[in-house]
Each structure stands twice: as structure tokens, then as C-alpha cells.
Design a protein around this motif. Structure first.
Motif, mmCIF file in Angstrom:
data_model
loop_
_atom_site.group_PDB
_atom_site.id
_atom_site.type_symbol
_atom_site.label_atom_id
_atom_site.label_comp_id
_atom_site.label_asym_id
_atom_site.label_seq_id
_atom_site.Cartn_x
_atom_site.Cartn_y
_atom_site.Cartn_z
ATOM 1 N N ALA A 28 -0.819 -30.022 4.761
ATOM 2 C CA ALA A 28 -1.765 -29.069 4.469
ATOM 3 C C ALA A 28 -1.455 -28.056 3.617
ATOM 4 O O ALA A 28 -0.320 -27.577 3.449
ATOM 5 N N ASN A 29 -2.434 -27.060 3.528
ATOM 6 C CA ASN A 29 -2.132 -25.700 3.023
ATOM 7 C C ASN A 29 -1.239 -24.960 3.641
ATOM 8 O O ASN A 29 -1.245 -25.120 5.136
ATOM 9 N N ALA A 30 -0.479 -23.957 3.042
ATOM 10 C CA ALA A 30 0.698 -23.399 4.020
ATOM 11 C C ALA A 30 0.578 -21.659 3.760
ATOM 12 O O ALA A 30 1.391 -21.400 2.735
ATOM 13 N N PRO A 31 -0.356 -20.906 4.400
ATOM 14 C CA PRO A 31 -0.403 -19.720 4.213
ATOM 15 C C PRO A 31 0.734 -18.799 4.780
ATOM 16 O O PRO A 31 1.315 -19.482 5.683
ATOM 17 N N TYR A 32 0.984 -17.549 4.167
ATOM 18 C CA TYR A 32 1.848 -16.685 4.712
ATOM 19 C C TYR A 32 1.459 -15.408 4.577
ATOM 20 O O TYR A 32 0.489 -15.081 3.840
ATOM 21 N N ASN A 33 1.937 -14.495 5.401
ATOM 22 C CA ASN A 33 1.503 -13.042 5.442
ATOM 23 C C ASN A 33 2.790 -12.124 4.662
ATOM 24 O O ASN A 33 4.043 -12.556 4.923
ATOM 25 N N VAL A 34 2.391 -11.000 3.967
ATOM 26 C CA VAL A 34 3.282 -10.109 3.537
ATOM 27 C C VAL A 34 2.883 -8.778 4.320
ATOM 28 O O VAL A 34 1.663 -8.472 4.223
ATOM 29 N N LEU A 35 3.730 -8.129 4.955
ATOM 30 C CA LEU A 35 3.429 -6.908 5.864
ATOM 31 C C LEU A 35 4.052 -5.935 4.994
ATOM 32 O O LEU A 35 5.324 -5.786 4.601
ATOM 33 N N ILE A 36 3.245 -4.833 4.744
ATOM 34 C CA ILE A 36 3.774 -3.663 4.014
ATOM 35 C C ILE A 36 3.615 -2.380 4.951
ATOM 36 O O ILE A 36 2.415 -2.143 5.240
ATOM 37 N N PRO A 37 4.792 -1.910 5.650
ATOM 38 C CA PRO A 37 4.605 -0.924 6.446
ATOM 39 C C PRO A 37 3.902 0.445 6.202
ATOM 40 O O PRO A 37 3.200 0.993 7.037
ATOM 41 N N ASN A 38 4.193 1.144 5.096
ATOM 42 C CA ASN A 38 3.764 2.275 4.574
ATOM 43 C C ASN A 38 3.167 2.101 3.218
ATOM 44 O O ASN A 38 3.916 2.043 2.306
ATOM 45 N N PRO A 39 1.678 2.095 3.237
ATOM 46 C CA PRO A 39 0.727 2.509 4.516
ATOM 47 C C PRO A 39 0.654 0.971 4.770
ATOM 48 O O PRO A 39 0.735 -0.003 4.081
ATOM 49 N N ARG A 40 0.542 0.839 6.026
ATOM 50 C CA ARG A 40 0.253 -0.320 6.532
ATOM 51 C C ARG A 40 -0.669 -1.397 6.191
ATOM 52 O O ARG A 40 -1.872 -1.024 6.317
ATOM 53 N N SER A 41 -0.334 -2.533 5.724
ATOM 54 C CA SER A 41 -1.248 -3.464 5.062
ATOM 55 C C SER A 41 -0.786 -4.691 5.334
ATOM 56 O O SER A 41 0.610 -4.830 5.347
ATOM 57 N N VAL A 42 -1.663 -5.779 5.222
ATOM 58 C CA VAL A 42 -1.250 -7.300 5.257
ATOM 59 C C VAL A 42 -1.997 -8.113 4.265
ATOM 60 O O VAL A 42 -3.104 -7.954 4.339
ATOM 61 N N GLU A 43 -1.031 -8.602 3.598
ATOM 62 C CA GLU A 43 -1.553 -9.558 2.511
ATOM 63 C C GLU A 43 -1.410 -11.164 2.827
ATOM 64 O O GLU A 43 -0.257 -11.339 3.015
ATOM 65 N N THR A 44 -2.403 -11.729 2.756
ATOM 66 C CA THR A 44 -2.056 -13.100 3.116
ATOM 67 C C THR A 44 -2.131 -14.255 1.712
ATOM 68 O O THR A 44 -2.979 -13.845 0.950
ATOM 69 N N VAL A 45 -1.247 -15.163 1.447
ATOM 70 C CA VAL A 45 -1.071 -15.802 0.382
ATOM 71 C C VAL A 45 -1.401 -17.381 0.873
ATOM 72 O O VAL A 45 -0.798 -17.561 1.868
ATOM 73 N N ASP A 46 -2.012 -18.114 0.302
ATOM 74 C CA ASP A 46 -2.404 -19.600 0.665
ATOM 75 C C ASP A 46 -1.704 -20.412 -0.368
ATOM 76 O O ASP A 46 -2.205 -20.238 -1.595
ATOM 77 N N GLN A 47 -0.545 -21.077 0.163
ATOM 78 C CA GLN A 47 0.006 -21.873 -0.824
ATOM 79 C C GLN A 47 -0.554 -23.495 -0.802
ATOM 80 O O GLN A 47 -0.643 -23.904 0.351
ATOM 81 N N VAL A 48 -1.146 -23.967 -1.750
ATOM 82 C CA VAL A 48 -1.753 -25.314 -1.709
ATOM 83 C C VAL A 48 -0.575 -26.288 -1.393
ATOM 84 O O VAL A 48 0.707 -26.179 -1.855
ATOM 85 N N ASN A 49 -0.824 -27.440 -0.658
ATOM 86 C CA ASN A 49 0.098 -28.564 -0.709
ATOM 87 C C ASN A 49 0.555 -29.121 -2.114
ATOM 88 O O ASN A 49 -0.184 -28.910 -2.973
ATOM 89 N N ASN A 50 1.582 -29.524 -1.981
ATOM 90 C CA ASN A 50 2.233 -30.352 -3.361
ATOM 91 C C ASN A 50 1.303 -31.317 -3.732
ATOM 92 O O ASN A 50 0.561 -32.064 -3.004
#
Length: 607
Positions: free
Chosen positions: A568-590
Motif C-alpha cells: 500500500a501507500n506509505a505516508p510519513y511525517n516530518v515534525l518541525i519543532p520551531n514553530p511547531r508543524s507537521v507535514e505528511t508525505v505520502d509515498q506511493v507503492n512501487n
């Protein structure tokens, strides 16, 4: 430092993990309490765990420590062994370190012989040194594992030149071949780099890495008149998240999208090429309750585990030396997170911390243990003491089951896969776990074995690399996997096995790689669901290492299996502490099945 770019256009750089950051013997069965003389000793659970809280909110489990009480009573305290602390500096005039400092430290920034930090934030190396060899029985502070071992400091992490590498790792520039610098016998490396992409053959193609490994081998095997030396290496702090840096140098964290990453580590220790280097003793971290520290990176390249603690607020971290004054290190004004910090009756000058943790702490605990065993029997060589530590290690967290992974195949059928096995006893009788290697270092048992050691190991032999052309597809999302085999005709006793992989795959983080010995021992040499989010091609001469087969016979059929664990697709998150934010990246399957092109294997051991 090398930078990588995520698909989200958030540019991230690989960051050093350095600046973080079995049944145990019951306390009542111990007849030799640690000799008093240091006011913080009662809170140093890694030396003797009585369940104390080490200035945190809760305590640990009694007996979960290095078990060195009897060694201390015998007067075996590391005399004659010098530990090199390769780090961000070392405050050589610290009142609880100064008496153990030897000549020969180096500041690679200023060129002087004083590696004491200029920045109040470079406290890591001083804390590391205190765990390994803070002075004991002097009426101040705490105590190191080897309280009479020597210490030298190198701030190589602040200026990572090749010449500095040679100097700090025991090979002075200009030394003739086989004349390795013979002063330090233990080299502590509480650092490393997590991987967002594969190494792509760095060890094979990178001349500097090849030269560095030659230094590791030469100093390990030939220094100290042939008795050799040890390089101790932190496994990493990336089980839960991968520490990265933004373009401006500010911190960020790569996080799994699925809570807990299905129980699997975000990083496999073997992905760091310095951890797949046989000459490094790679150690994971255990907390005061006797289980894996929550952050500790793990893998088949881990040889042993040692105390590292947690974060020092809810449960114990490590009590050790800090940069002196309340304006430096963990004691910088404003840090009142534990009752030790900020100056008090026990530590009025703010010279200590109770917040040090990480595999950065497990490494110096191991370095101190090596110094104790080596000083107990100075005639033993590097391999015999390494062997002793393996044989005498304690199985901690004995019921730890490993990690079972469930996922759906391409046809929708449920798949179950033991992605990391629990404790396994190999064909030679050694118990091994990817979390702990052969287990927790047991100093008293190791010293006892060293004092009566009479049968040195046969000469070390390293086989040539053997390449196997596999040319087999890797089914997407299937436990069936791809399999290839190699027939080893020469017999030897295995001490370690290294493998190189050539695999085409668009999403390398899906892959689990297993190596199965002729005796049937199954070693997961690369765990699935890692943080390889920047790798879209696969592996080119990716080197991995396993200690799992220690003592087994090499002769027979070896099998390599590669399993794709996600369709399946495999999303992951990038957390940036200052200022706090979370970005989600969705990686498609091979888009197509992966392909195991070839692999190579070599054996390290003896006749």
C-alpha cells in the motif's frame, strides 16, 4: 554535512546522533556493596541498581546494572588502560576527571592540546568521559565505570578532517605501517549518522571510508604490541524517530505515519556504514528497568547492550559529569527539570547532570567495562576479551517476543511475518536478540573469566568476498519473498558475517532481508519499515553485518531472503519543532516488483 531533499521540498541533512540526545542477579544475592566515597554514587543505577530514581520521578528494577560490585572490591578499577573520548570536546580540568587525564589530548579546532569546549553547549564528551572513568573515592560527585582508567579527549566531531580521524583513532600521521599509536587502548565513539537513503556502495567506492577501515583494523589488531585495542560505537538513537536538520541547521524529526511504526525501528543499526564495520563494537542501550531504551537503534550488527537510561524526568537517565558552572551544559540556568540541576547541596557548583542518556551513554559504559576487564588481565588480546564479553553477557528482557508484522498481500490475503525474532539460541549455544546482541555486559562474570582464561582463540581469518548472481524477482507484499543460496565449502568457526546487496526497488524501506545459516539460524540483517524515505532505486553494494552466527560452522548452504512487507501507500511525517508543524508525505507503492540482482558474502572467524 551531506544533505538530502524530501519530495516535499523540505531539505533535510543527515545529523549526528551524538548530541542527544537473561536474568539479572538480585541485589539481595550480592555480598559486596559498592565502596562509598562519592556523594552521587547512590544515584548511579548503572553501577549498582537498587531501584533508585536518579533524580527522576520513578526508579528502575534492582539488579539491572553492569554488575561490577565484586570487581570494585577486588581493587580492579581500570589502572593502566587509557580511554580516548572522540567527541565534541572534554573538559580536562573538571574536578572529577582531572586526576585521570593523560597527556595527548587534541583540540582539532585550535590546534592546542586542550580539547575543553569553548561553547557552553558542547557538554556531550565531558558527560561521556564521566560515565567511562570519572574519578572515584575522592569525596565529590559520582564515579565512572573504571574510576582509575586514563582519559584523553579529542573534539574531532567539530572538525572532521581525515588527519584528525587518524590522530583521534590511534594512528598518528606519519606512523609507519603496523606501528599504531599505543597510548589509548579503548576508543569511545558516541556518534553516528542515521540514513534517509542507502549508502549506495560507500564502503566499496569511497576511498576515505576504505582508508578509515584500514586504520580500524590496524589499530585493533596490531597496537599494544599485538594485544590490540577496541573501538566502541553507539548503535544510534533512532528507534522512534530519525533526527534530521533543516537547511538553516534547525532540528526536525522524521516520524512514522502509523503509530509506533508497527513496532519496528525507524532505523536499522546496520545502515550506518560504521556499524557494519566488524572492527567496531556496536552497543545498544538498556534502561533502568532492564529493557531496551525507548530510543535505541537495534539490529544484527549490535554486539552487546549497556545502560543508557531514558530521559531523566519520568524515569532515570545517567548521572555523570557536566561542564562546570551553572552557566554551561545541562545545568544552564532555566533547566530545572530535575532536582539535581541548578545547584544544590549535593552539587553546589553545577558540575554534574542527571539527564545524559542515549546509546551515547551505553558506549562509555562499555568502554569502562573493557578497561576493567583489560586491567584485570593485561596479557589478554582484543579478541579474547571480546569473546569473554560475549560469553558472559546476561540475557535481559528474556520474554521479549520480537516484532510480529501483519499486512495485506496484493491479493488481499492477510500476511503475517516475524519481522524481528525474539531471543534465539544459535547452533553454537549463544543466545542473540537484535535488540540486545548477546546481552547486557556483566563485568564481574567477565573479570572472573579473564582471570582464569587459558585458551586463546585461534588466529583470525577473513575470507574473500564471494558473489552470488541471484536474478530473482521480489514479490510485492508477500512473505514468500525472493530467495538465493550460496554453498560454502571451506569450514571455519564464524565470528561475524558480512553481506553486500544489489537490489532494484523503488521503495527500499519496505524491504526486510534475512540470512539463514546452514544450521538453520535466521538472522534479520535489515529490518523493514525503516526511514529510507529518500531511497527510490534500491541498494548498490549495501553492506550489512550480523553477529548472530557466532560460534557456528560456516560450511554448508547459506540462504538470503528478501521480503517486501508493504503493498500500500506509505505516508510519513516530518515534525518541525520551531514553530511547531507537521507535514505528511505520502509515498506511493512501487510500480513493479523489486529485483534481487546479486549479493556477496564473507566470513570472519577462525579455523
Amino acid at each position: 554535512m551531506k544533505q538530502k531533499t524530501l519530495a516535499t521540498a523540505v531539505s533535510l541533512a543527515l545529523s549526528l546522533l551524538v548530541l542527544d540526545a537473561y536474568s539479572a542477579t538480585p541485589v539481595q544475592d550480592r555480598y559486596y556493596p559498592l565502596t562509598p566515597g562519592d556523594p552521587l554514587l547512590s544515584q548511579q543505577w548503572f553501577l549498582q541498581n537498587t531501584g533508585q530514581n536518579a533524580f527522576s520521578k520513578s526508579g528502575g528494577v534492582p539488579g539491572m546494572d553492569l554488575n561490577l560490585d565484586f570487581t570494585t572490591q577486588r581493587g580492579i578499577r581500570g589502572v593502566g588502560v587509557t580511554i580516548a573520548v572522540i567527541d565534541d570536546g572534554l573538559e580536562i580540568k573538571h574536578p572529577d576527571l582531572a586526576a585521570n587525564i593523560k597527556r595527548g589530548s587534541k583540540n582539532f579546532v585550535t590546534g592546542s592540546d586542550d580539547p575543553s569546549p569553548d561553547s557552553p553547549h558542547n557538554a556531550h564528551g565531558t558527560a561521556v568521559a564521566g560515565i567511562a572513568a570519572a574519578v572515584g573515592f575522592n569525596g565529590i560527585g559520582g564515579r565512572g565505570v573504571a574510576p582509575k582508567a586514563g582519559l584523553k579527549g579529542y573534539n574531532w566531531l567539530l572538525n572532521q578532517s581525515f588527519e584528525g580521524f587518524l590522530h583521534s583513532h590511534g594512528k598518528l600521521p606519519g606512523d609507519p605501517p603496523l606501528q599504531a599509536h599505543t597510548d589509548s587502548r579503548v576508543f569511545n565513539q558516541s556518534y553516528g549518522s542515521p540514513s534517509l537513503a542507502s549508502n549506495n556502495g560507500d564502503v566499496v567506492s569511497n576511498l576515505q571510508l576504505q582508508l578509515e577501515e584500514q586504520v580500524y583494523e590496524e589499530v585493533t589488531r596490531h597496537s599494544h604490541w599485538g594485544r590490540g585495542a577496541w573501538f566502541v560505537k553507539s548503535a544510534g538513537n533512532d528507534y522512534q524517530a530519525v533526527s534530521v536538520s533543516l537547511d538553516d541547521g534547525s532540528p526536525a524529526y522524521l516520524l512514522p505515519f502509523v503509530r509506533g511504526n508497527d513496532g519496528l525501528p525507524m532505523q536499522d543499526a546496520g545502515l550506518d556504514p560504521t556499524n557494519s564495520n566488524y572492527w567496531n563494537i556496536v552497543v545498544s542501550a538498556m534502561n533502568a528497568s532492564g529493557v531496551r531504551s525507548s530510543y535505541s537503534t537495534v539490529g544484527a550488527s549490535v554486539l552487546l547492550t549497556a545502560p543508557g537510561g531514558e530521559y531523566g524526568t519520568d524515569s532515570p537517565a545517567m548521572v555523570t559529569t557536566d561542564l562546570t558552572s551553572c552557566e554551561s551544559g545541562w545545568n544552564i540556568k532555566g533547566d530545572s527539570s530535575t532536582t539535581l540541576h541548578g545547584g544544590n547541596a549535593i552539587d553546589p557548583n553545577c558540575n554534574y547532570t542527571s539527564r545524559m542518556n542515549g546509546t551515547s551513554s551505553a558506549a562509555p559504559a562499555t568502554s569502562g567495562a573493557l578497561a576493567l576487564v583489560a586491567s584485570a588481565n593485561p596479557a589478554l588480546n582484543w579478541r579474547d576479551i571480546r569473546h569473554i564479553l560475549i560469553k558472559t553477557a546476561r540475557k535481559v528482557d528474556a520474554s521479549q517476543p520480537g516484532v510480529q508484522l501483519s499486512f495485506n498481500g496484493k491479493d488481499g490475503a492477510a500476511q503475517k511475518y516475524l519481522a524481528i525474532p525474539g531471543w534465539q539460541k544459535n547452533a553454537a549455544g549463544y543466545s542473540f536478540h537484535n535488540f540486545y546482541g548477546f546481552g547486557l555486559i556483566d563485568v564481574d562474570r567477565a573479570v572472573e573469566a579473564a582471570l582464569s582464561y587459558a585458551r586463546p582463540l585461534p588466529a583470525l581469518e577473513i575470507s574473500d568476498w564471494k558473489q552470488i548472481d541471484a536474478n530473482v524477482s521480489i514479490p510485492d507484499a508477500s512473505v514468500k519473498g525472493a530467495e538465493s543460496s550460496y554453498q560454502q565449502y571451506e569450514n571455519s568457526t564464524v565470528e561475524a558475517v558480512q553481506v553486500r546487496l544489489n537490489i532494484d526497488h523503488e521503495r527500499a524501506k519496505d524491504l526486510s532481508v534475512e540470512l539463514i545459516s546452514p544450521s538453520g539460524t535466521r538472522s534479520v540483517i535489515l529490518s523493514a519499515r525503516t526511514g529510507l524515505v529518500l531511497e527510490s532505486k534500491g541498494f548498490t553494494e549495501q553492506r550489512l553485518l550480523s553477529h548472530h552466527f557466532y560460534g557456528e560452522k560456516a560450511k554448508g548452504q547459506w540462504k538470503l531472503r528478501v521480503i517486501d512487507t508493504n503493498g500500500a501507500n506509505a505516508p510519513y511525517n516530518v515534525l518541525i519543532p520551531n514553530p511547531r508543524s507537521v507535514e505528511t508525505v505520502d509515498q506511493v507503492n512501487n510500480s513493479q516488483d523489486g529485483f534481487l540482482k546479486s549479493w556477496s558474502i564473507r566470513f570472519i572467524g577462525h579455523k
